[in-house]
Design an enzyme around this catalytic site. Structure first.
Site, PDB file in Angstrom:
ATOM      1  N   ARG A  33      42.576  53.485  49.458  1.00 20.51           N
ATOM      2  CA  ARG A  33      41.663  52.830  48.517  1.00 20.51           C
ATOM      3  C   ARG A  33      41.635  53.735  47.295  1.00 20.51           C
ATOM      4  NH1 ARG A  33      38.693  51.201  45.302  1.00 20.51           N
ATOM      5  NH2 ARG A  33      36.822  49.967  45.489  1.00 20.51           N
ATOM      6  N   GLU A  41      38.238  41.092  43.642  1.00 17.78           N
ATOM      7  CA  GLU A  41      38.642  40.771  45.010  1.00 17.78           C
ATOM      8  C   GLU A  41      39.723  39.696  45.017  1.00 17.78           C
ATOM      9  OE1 GLU A  41      37.061  42.046  47.989  1.00 17.78           O
ATOM     10  OE2 GLU A  41      36.305  43.468  46.520  1.00 17.78           O
ATOM     11  N   ARG A  75      38.816  53.845  55.423  1.00 23.47           N
ATOM     12  CA  ARG A  75      40.051  53.992  54.635  1.00 23.47           C
ATOM     13  C   ARG A  75      39.988  55.281  53.829  1.00 23.47           C
ATOM     14  NH1 ARG A  75      39.865  48.423  51.377  1.00 23.47           N
ATOM     15  NH2 ARG A  75      37.828  49.347  51.019  1.00 23.47           N
TER      16      ARG A  75
END
Length: 145
Positions: A33, A41, A75
């Site tokens: 990320r 998104e 992440r």
């Protein structure tokens, strides 16, 4: 940004504008990320544009990764550099394909680049009603409940 470690990898997949997958020297894959930026998104206006921009910048390239932590989904959050000294998050904000993620960044240079992109109506800033990804997620969650 507090840098935890530096590694190299080849970008083998772009999940969205701010999430990439790299292949490391030991042949393991890692999802990263991007630090300091939040892109629209998938399914949100300019989501595909942000993904394409990120792909155009780094797909298939060797990058230098500086891990800075983990997000709430586990992440790795990382600063990604390519083509010498280009900082991917900076390039995304500068081109108008992501928001400076001020909640997790003290890098005010990104704020200035975002303001310039807004002024020039670059990328998502061409949409007068651009909604940040965190607001988009909040609104989506509210509709579900």
């Amino acid at each position: 940004m507090t840098l935890l470690s530096q590694i190299r990898g080849k970008v083998i997949k772009i999940k969205d504008g701010d999430t990439i997958v790299v292949l490391l020297a030991d042949k393991t894959q890692q999802t990263l990320r991007l630090a300091e930026v939040d892109c629209p998104e998938n399914g949100q206006a300019f989501g595909n544009n942000a993904k394409q921009f990120t792909s155009n910048q780094v797909f298939g390239k060797m990058v230098i990764i500086y891990k800075v932590g983990k997000d709430r989904y586990g992440r790795n959050i990382a600063g990604v550099f390519y083509d010498g000294d280009k900082y991917l998050s900076r390039e995304i904000v500068k081109a108008g394909f992501g928001w400076w993620y001020f909640k997790a960044s003290k890098n005010t240079e990104l704020q200035k680049l975002q303001d310039k992109a807004k002024e020039k109506k670059l990328g998502l800033w061409s949409d007068k009603k651009a909604i940040s990804p965190w607001e988009f997620r909040k609104n989506k969650k509210a509709r579900v409940e």
